[in-house]
Scaffold this motif. Structure first.
Motif, PDB file in Angstrom:
ATOM      1  N   PRO A   1     -28.231  19.822 -26.831  1.00  0.00           N
ATOM      2  CA  PRO A   1     -28.288  21.231 -26.428  1.00  0.00           C
ATOM      3  C   PRO A   1     -28.185  21.363 -24.908  1.00  0.00           C
ATOM      4  O   PRO A   1     -28.773  20.576 -24.156  1.00  0.00           O
ATOM      5  N   VAL A   2     -27.451  22.382 -24.457  1.00  0.00           N
ATOM      6  CA  VAL A   2     -27.304  22.627 -23.034  1.00  0.00           C
ATOM      7  C   VAL A   2     -27.223  24.126 -22.813  1.00  0.00           C
ATOM      8  O   VAL A   2     -26.665  24.862 -23.639  1.00  0.00           O
ATOM      9  N   THR A   3     -27.799  24.594 -21.699  1.00  0.00           N
ATOM     10  CA  THR A   3     -27.804  26.030 -21.419  1.00  0.00           C
ATOM     11  C   THR A   3     -27.707  26.271 -19.915  1.00  0.00           C
ATOM     12  O   THR A   3     -27.550  25.335 -19.129  1.00  0.00           O
ATOM     13  N   THR A   4     -27.802  27.538 -19.533  1.00  0.00           N
ATOM     14  CA  THR A   4     -27.699  27.927 -18.132  1.00  0.00           C
ATOM     15  C   THR A   4     -29.073  27.901 -17.469  1.00  0.00           C
ATOM     16  O   THR A   4     -30.107  27.874 -18.144  1.00  0.00           O
ATOM     17  N   GLU A   5     -29.081  27.963 -16.147  1.00  0.00           N
ATOM     18  CA  GLU A   5     -30.356  28.044 -15.419  1.00  0.00           C
ATOM     19  C   GLU A   5     -31.142  29.286 -15.820  1.00  0.00           C
ATOM     20  O   GLU A   5     -32.354  29.243 -15.978  1.00  0.00           O
ATOM     21  N   LYS A   6     -30.436  30.410 -15.966  1.00  0.00           N
ATOM     22  CA  LYS A   6     -31.115  31.666 -16.281  1.00  0.00           C
ATOM     23  C   LYS A   6     -31.762  31.615 -17.656  1.00  0.00           C
ATOM     24  O   LYS A   6     -32.862  32.125 -17.859  1.00  0.00           O
ATOM     25  N   ASP A   7     -31.081  30.988 -18.616  1.00  0.00           N
ATOM     26  CA  ASP A   7     -31.658  30.850 -19.949  1.00  0.00           C
ATOM     27  C   ASP A   7     -32.788  29.834 -19.959  1.00  0.00           C
ATOM     28  O   ASP A   7     -33.760  29.983 -20.705  1.00  0.00           O
ATOM     29  N   ALA A   8     -32.662  28.801 -19.133  1.00  0.00           N
ATOM     30  CA  ALA A   8     -33.656  27.724 -19.143  1.00  0.00           C
ATOM     31  C   ALA A   8     -35.045  28.232 -18.768  1.00  0.00           C
ATOM     32  O   ALA A   8     -36.050  27.718 -19.287  1.00  0.00           O
ATOM     33  N   VAL A   9     -35.133  29.227 -17.892  1.00  0.00           N
ATOM     34  CA  VAL A   9     -36.461  29.714 -17.495  1.00  0.00           C
ATOM     35  C   VAL A   9     -37.141  30.478 -18.624  1.00  0.00           C
ATOM     36  O   VAL A   9     -38.344  30.730 -18.560  1.00  0.00           O
ATOM     37  N   ARG A  10     -36.378  30.843 -19.673  1.00  0.00           N
ATOM     38  CA  ARG A  10     -36.971  31.522 -20.820  1.00  0.00           C
ATOM     39  C   ARG A  10     -37.392  30.546 -21.920  1.00  0.00           C
ATOM     40  O   ARG A  10     -37.971  30.960 -22.925  1.00  0.00           O
ATOM     41  N   LEU A  11     -37.088  29.272 -21.733  1.00  0.00           N
ATOM     42  CA  LEU A  11     -37.469  28.267 -22.725  1.00  0.00           C
ATOM     43  C   LEU A  11     -38.967  27.982 -22.670  1.00  0.00           C
ATOM     44  O   LEU A  11     -39.562  27.965 -21.585  1.00  0.00           O
TER      45      LEU A  11
END
Length: 325
Positions: A280-290
């Motif tokens: 799995p890989v995502t953006t910086e902006k999405d990562a802060v919601r993890l």
């Protein structure tokens, strides 16, 4: 919410049907911005856009913070905190706040400079100044008249342009292009060269061109099987970036901008990645919601703004803060 498909196509039946509502929206925006705003005692730089959705404002704010830091200017960011529950003004503390409280973009920007969330932008700017800010950078807020702005930069996605040229809900615009650009000091168009060449920006506002490029972290993406998910304005740009780096993109999930990453959604995303035998890989902006427990299991691809010729921006900063050392 995802943008309707007709927003990006030449005006047709749907946009014509909704055009009267768009005219009402435009008039309401014009009345709001005409009210003007009060000064807060330090220069206020607004990074905004004319279209709903992502155009690259947050990377632009991060880039501007770097320019200001190089000049020795202590800048604070003020954001509405889209998606967050706190009204503010409150200074973002990543160790204490989550995206559900302050929004994802303020959490991301807090790594670059002191960042405040405030539904009342003027109150947020005043709180920043009271805390020692020598400049305030507004993340969004171009259509908000408070506080008074000293420099307004309108960011445009070069590939999406101004969509069908109509105002919400008939199109993607928050206000007519001509009306918005009349208040802008600079236009920053972000995208590949071919899209930059096609984009027409009316009027005589100085235009700066830039692109979002992957941050060099030493990570080798070539041949890596990935499952990519993103809740940004145009997730396809993120997926294309991964392909451009040589990653083997086995699956994608385009989420709505700022979409909450609920346990049920994360479970489904994880199961899809497992079925595809992909990382799995995502953006910086999405990562802060993890959730914290998952952050070590999802790769993040950070991007940064690269500007072709920053001279017009530097000249504008010279006018506000004096010549750079």
């Amino acid at each position: 919410m995802r943008a309707p498909g007709f927003w990006s196509r030449p005006p047709g039946a749907w946009s014509a049907l909704l055009a009267p509502l768009g005219a009402l929206y435009a008039r309401a925006t014009a009345r709001r911005v005409a009210r003007g705003g009060a000064r807060v005692g330090v220069p206020v730089i607004c990074v905004g856009n004319l279209s709903a959705g992502g155009t690259g404002k947050t990377p632009t704010v991060a880039w501007l913070l770097g320019l200001l830091a190089a000049r020795g200017v202590a800048a604070h960011v003020v954001s509405r905190g889209h998606g967050g529950s706190l009204d503010g003004p409150v200074r973002v503390e990543p160790a204490r706040h989550g995206a559900a409280e302050v929004g994802d973009e303020p959490l991301l920007l807090a790594a670059f400079a002191p960042t405040w969330v405030a539904k009342d932008r003027r109150a947020g700017a005043e709180a920043a100044v009271a805390a020692g800010a020598r400049a305030v950078v507004l993340d969004d807020g171009f259509q908000n008249p408070t506080p008074a702005k000293d420099l307004s930069i309108v960011v445009v996605d070069a590939e999406a342009g101004f969509g069908n040229g109509r105002v919400i809900p008939a199109g993607p615009l928050r206000e007519p292009v001509e009306a918005g650009l009349a208040r802008a000091d600079l236009v920053l168009s972000i995208g590949p060269e071919a899209a930059q060449a096609r984009l027409v920006v009316p009027g005589a506002v100085p235009r700066v061109r830039g692109r979002l490029a992957p941050l060099r972290t030493g990570m080798d993406w070539r041949g890596l099987p990935v499952f990519a998910f993103a809740g940004i304005g145009r997730p396809e740009k993120f997926f294309d970036t991964l392909r451009g780096l040589g990653a083997e993109v086995r699956g994608t999930a385009a989420l709505a901008d700022h979409q909450p990453l609920t346990p049920a959604l994360l479970k489904r995303l994880g199961e899809r990645a497992a079925r595809l035998s992909a990382q799995p890989v995502t953006t910086e902006k999405d990562a802060v919601r993890l959730p914290a427990a998952l952050r070590g299991r999802v790769l993040v691809l950070p991007v940064r703004l690269e500007v072709e010729d920053a001279a017009p921006v530097e000249a504008a900063l010279d006018r506000l803060f004096g010549a750079a050392p």
